[in-house]
Design a protein around this motif. Structure first.
Motif, mmCIF file in Angstrom:
data_model
loop_
_atom_site.group_PDB
_atom_site.id
_atom_site.type_symbol
_atom_site.label_atom_id
_atom_site.label_comp_id
_atom_site.label_asym_id
_atom_site.label_seq_id
_atom_site.Cartn_x
_atom_site.Cartn_y
_atom_site.Cartn_z
ATOM 1 N N ASN A 331 7.608 20.473 47.454
ATOM 2 C CA ASN A 331 7.602 19.053 47.095
ATOM 3 C C ASN A 331 6.196 18.450 47.009
ATOM 4 N N VAL A 332 5.209 19.260 46.709
ATOM 5 C CA VAL A 332 3.818 18.800 46.747
ATOM 6 C C VAL A 332 3.570 17.674 45.748
ATOM 7 N N GLU A 333 3.852 17.909 44.470
ATOM 8 C CA GLU A 333 3.506 16.922 43.449
ATOM 9 C C GLU A 333 4.352 15.658 43.562
ATOM 10 N N ALA A 334 5.637 15.806 43.894
ATOM 11 C CA ALA A 334 6.492 14.626 44.081
ATOM 12 C C ALA A 334 6.034 13.812 45.286
ATOM 13 N N ASP A 335 5.609 14.475 46.349
ATOM 14 C CA ASP A 335 5.124 13.758 47.532
ATOM 15 C C ASP A 335 3.830 13.001 47.233
ATOM 16 N N VAL A 336 2.947 13.607 46.456
ATOM 17 C CA VAL A 336 1.698 12.924 46.099
ATOM 18 C C VAL A 336 2.003 11.687 45.267
ATOM 19 N N PHE A 337 2.909 11.820 44.304
ATOM 20 C CA PHE A 337 3.281 10.653 43.492
ATOM 21 C C PHE A 337 3.834 9.547 44.384
ATOM 22 N N HIS A 338 4.707 9.907 45.325
ATOM 23 C CA HIS A 338 5.316 8.904 46.204
ATOM 24 C C HIS A 338 4.265 8.258 47.104
ATOM 25 N N LYS A 339 3.283 9.020 47.535
ATOM 26 C CA LYS A 339 2.209 8.467 48.355
ATOM 27 C C LYS A 339 1.438 7.388 47.603
ATOM 28 N N LEU A 340 1.185 7.628 46.314
ATOM 29 C CA LEU A 340 0.409 6.684 45.513
ATOM 30 C C LEU A 340 1.260 5.557 44.944
ATOM 31 N N PHE A 341 2.539 5.858 44.681
ATOM 32 C CA PHE A 341 3.455 4.860 44.095
ATOM 33 C C PHE A 341 4.741 4.816 44.914
ATOM 34 N N PRO A 342 4.694 4.312 46.143
ATOM 35 C CA PRO A 342 5.877 4.363 47.023
ATOM 36 C C PRO A 342 7.069 3.557 46.524
ATOM 37 N N GLY A 343 6.840 2.594 45.647
ATOM 38 C CA GLY A 343 7.950 1.776 45.169
ATOM 39 C C GLY A 343 8.491 2.167 43.813
ATOM 40 N N ILE A 344 7.995 3.270 43.241
ATOM 41 C CA ILE A 344 8.411 3.675 41.895
ATOM 42 C C ILE A 344 9.209 4.971 41.962
ATOM 43 N N PRO A 345 10.413 5.018 41.419
ATOM 44 C CA PRO A 345 11.189 6.263 41.422
ATOM 45 C C PRO A 345 10.607 7.287 40.454
ATOM 46 N N LEU A 346 10.807 8.556 40.766
ATOM 47 C CA LEU A 346 10.278 9.659 39.962
ATOM 48 C C LEU A 346 11.415 10.558 39.515
ATOM 49 N N PHE A 347 11.389 10.955 38.226
ATOM 50 C CA PHE A 347 12.433 11.805 37.666
ATOM 51 C C PHE A 347 11.809 12.847 36.744
ATOM 52 N N GLY A 348 12.504 13.949 36.555
ATOM 53 C CA GLY A 348 12.014 14.963 35.638
ATOM 54 C C GLY A 348 12.659 16.306 35.857
ATOM 55 N N PHE A 349 11.923 17.365 35.479
ATOM 56 C CA PHE A 349 12.495 18.703 35.583
ATOM 57 C C PHE A 349 11.419 19.768 35.670
ATOM 58 N N PHE A 350 11.856 20.973 36.015
ATOM 59 C CA PHE A 350 11.076 22.193 35.865
ATOM 60 C C PHE A 350 11.628 22.900 34.639
ATOM 61 N N GLY A 351 10.754 23.125 33.646
ATOM 62 C CA GLY A 351 11.223 23.668 32.377
ATOM 63 C C GLY A 351 10.421 24.857 31.908
ATOM 64 N N ASN A 352 10.546 25.134 30.625
ATOM 65 C CA ASN A 352 9.986 26.340 30.022
ATOM 66 C C ASN A 352 8.738 26.064 29.184
ATOM 67 N N GLY A 353 8.067 24.962 29.436
ATOM 68 C CA GLY A 353 6.882 24.562 28.682
ATOM 69 C C GLY A 353 6.790 23.052 28.731
ATOM 70 N N GLU A 354 5.587 22.522 28.706
ATOM 71 C CA GLU A 354 5.385 21.096 28.897
ATOM 72 C C GLU A 354 4.772 20.471 27.646
ATOM 73 N N ILE A 355 5.126 19.212 27.425
ATOM 74 C CA ILE A 355 4.624 18.457 26.282
ATOM 75 C C ILE A 355 3.993 17.174 26.799
ATOM 76 N N GLY A 356 2.721 16.954 26.470
ATOM 77 C CA GLY A 356 2.033 15.749 26.895
ATOM 78 C C GLY A 356 0.548 15.995 27.035
ATOM 79 N N CYS A 357 -0.183 14.982 27.483
ATOM 80 C CA CYS A 357 -1.626 15.091 27.666
ATOM 81 C C CYS A 357 -2.099 13.909 28.497
ATOM 82 N N ASP A 358 -3.396 13.894 28.825
ATOM 83 C CA ASP A 358 -3.979 12.716 29.450
ATOM 84 C C ASP A 358 -3.994 11.591 28.419
ATOM 85 N N ARG A 359 -3.277 10.523 28.693
ATOM 86 C CA ARG A 359 -3.196 9.449 27.694
ATOM 87 C C ARG A 359 -2.844 8.131 28.355
ATOM 88 N N ILE A 360 -3.418 7.068 27.840
ATOM 89 C CA ILE A 360 -3.123 5.714 28.294
ATOM 90 C C ILE A 360 -2.644 4.902 27.098
#
Length: 389
Positions: A331-360
């Protein structure tokens, strides 16, 4: 004395009946404490109550979710049972629903779940789940379900909102989006037969100046021609001022049977459009392999300053990450997200390849642009934050 008491009680009931039958402000106040399904039942009391119910329902624009994990006591997946019970108590009318469930334990044919649990479910079984969802959800509700090797979810129990990573075991969630003023959510599904400029415009992926976020999930990406097909879609998105996040999953349903050949590749997803929507994402690459390094990367989301009200986090990770990537730490990455954003829910998956980039995608600028190849990754995690305005 008894007669006087009865007379007094009758007078009180008469006054209460008059108020409930004539004072809209009181009726509306009462209905704000009532779940949506019950509100629709109460709307049949009289015209006043029907009009009050409509006004109350229009104010319920906050997205919510239902999630579940652990072995079900029933023959169906634990999420389906959680939805049947939870939808009775939600305070919104779902217009779009995004479901994600684990591949290992999910069976489309719930009546035969236990003795089919060890084998991959057959495509024709999916119709049973679709029918089940249609009975649970409003008839005009758009439903998109993806089946993945692992799940990331935030419990819907208000007493415990710490996100959890499930790389094995039974787990799933459903994000429930109501009709929201200034926010337009549209599902899309493309296969090699249906991808065209007109179809892109209809889905809001082209000619849409208010497009801010695209959640995109590919399936059967290993098949011949799938990479070229995906590039056709990602190439214009990479150059646009849009946040793209997602990955490759095991299966999706319902599929468009009128255009998709059995076993063909394709993509599904949601477009989120609206002038007030903001988002940001960061990429945790293969070298990020300690909790400290993960926090350094995810903290960049915090620095962006995206409003945290009415916001969601999305985590799309490679199946090779999780505790296997962090020397057995769970639970490393989910715990880090919760530490920084304790009031925001997190959702997603473990999959076979990722789509995205650093973007604002914030207000009137976007950082940064990339090409189609720069949006596709392996052994990474795409961590995103989306504010719906």
């Amino acid at each position: 004395m008894e007669a006087d008491g009865g007379s007094s009680s009758g007078a009180v009931e008469s006054k209460a009946g008059f108020v409930l039958g004539n004072v809209a402000e009181v009726v509306e106040k009462i209905l704000t404490f009532v779940p949506t399904k019950a509100v629709f039942r109460l709307a049949s009391v009289c015209r006043l109550w029907r009009n009050c119910a409509r006004r109350v329902q229009r104010t319920r624009q906050k997205t919510t979710w239902l999630s579940a994990s652990g072995s079900s006591r029933y023959e169906e997946h634990v999420l389906l049972r959680a939805m049947e019970e939870g939808l009775e108590n939600v305070f919104l009318l779902p217009q779009t629903v995004l479901l994600m469930v684990d591949n290992e334990n999910f069976s489309g044919h719930h009546s035969s779940f236990r003795h089919k649990k060890a084998r991959r479910c057959l495509p024709e079984d999916e119709s049973d789940v679709v029918d089940r969802l249609r009975r649970l959800l409003p008839g005009n509700c758009d439903v998109l379900c993806v089946v993945t090797p692992g799940i990331v979810l935030t419990p819907s129990d208000p007493s415990c909102r710490v996100p959890r990573e499930f790389m094995e075991g039974e787990a799933g969630f459903s994000l429930l989006f109501p009709a929201m003023e200034g926010v337009h959510i549209r599902p899309f599904h493309f296969c090699k037969k249906s991808l065209s400029n007109s179809a892109l415009e209809k889905a809001g992926l082209a000619g849409n100046p208010d497009l801010k976020v695209v959640l995109l999930f590919g399936y059967d990406a290993y098949k011949t021609g799938a990479a070229r097909f995906l590039n056709q879609l990602l190439k214009p998105l990479g150059r646009s001022n849009v946040l793209i996040a997602g990955g490759h999953v095991e299966r999706v349903f319902p599929q468009q049977r009128d255009c998709c050949s059995p076993g063909s590749f394709g993509v599904v997803g949601l477009t989120l459009s609206g002038p007030r929507i903001q988002g940001a994402s960061v990429l945790l690459d293969q070298e990020v392999s300690t909790p400290a390094a993960a926090e350094v990367t995810i903290r960049r989301l915090k620095a962006v300053g995206i409003p945290e009200s009415n916001a969601f986090g999305f985590m799309f990770a490679c199946v090779a990450r999780g505790h296997n990537h962090y020397n057995g730490q769970h639970n490393v990455e989910a715990d880090v997200f919760h530490k920084l954003f304790p009031g925001i829910p997190l959702f997603g998956f473990f999959g076979n390849g990722e789509i995205g980039c650093d973007r604002i995608v914030k207000e009137n600028y976007t950082l940064s642009q990339t090409d189609a190849n720069g949006l596709q990754h392996g052994y990474t995690t795409v961590m995103s934050l989306v504010h719906l305005g």
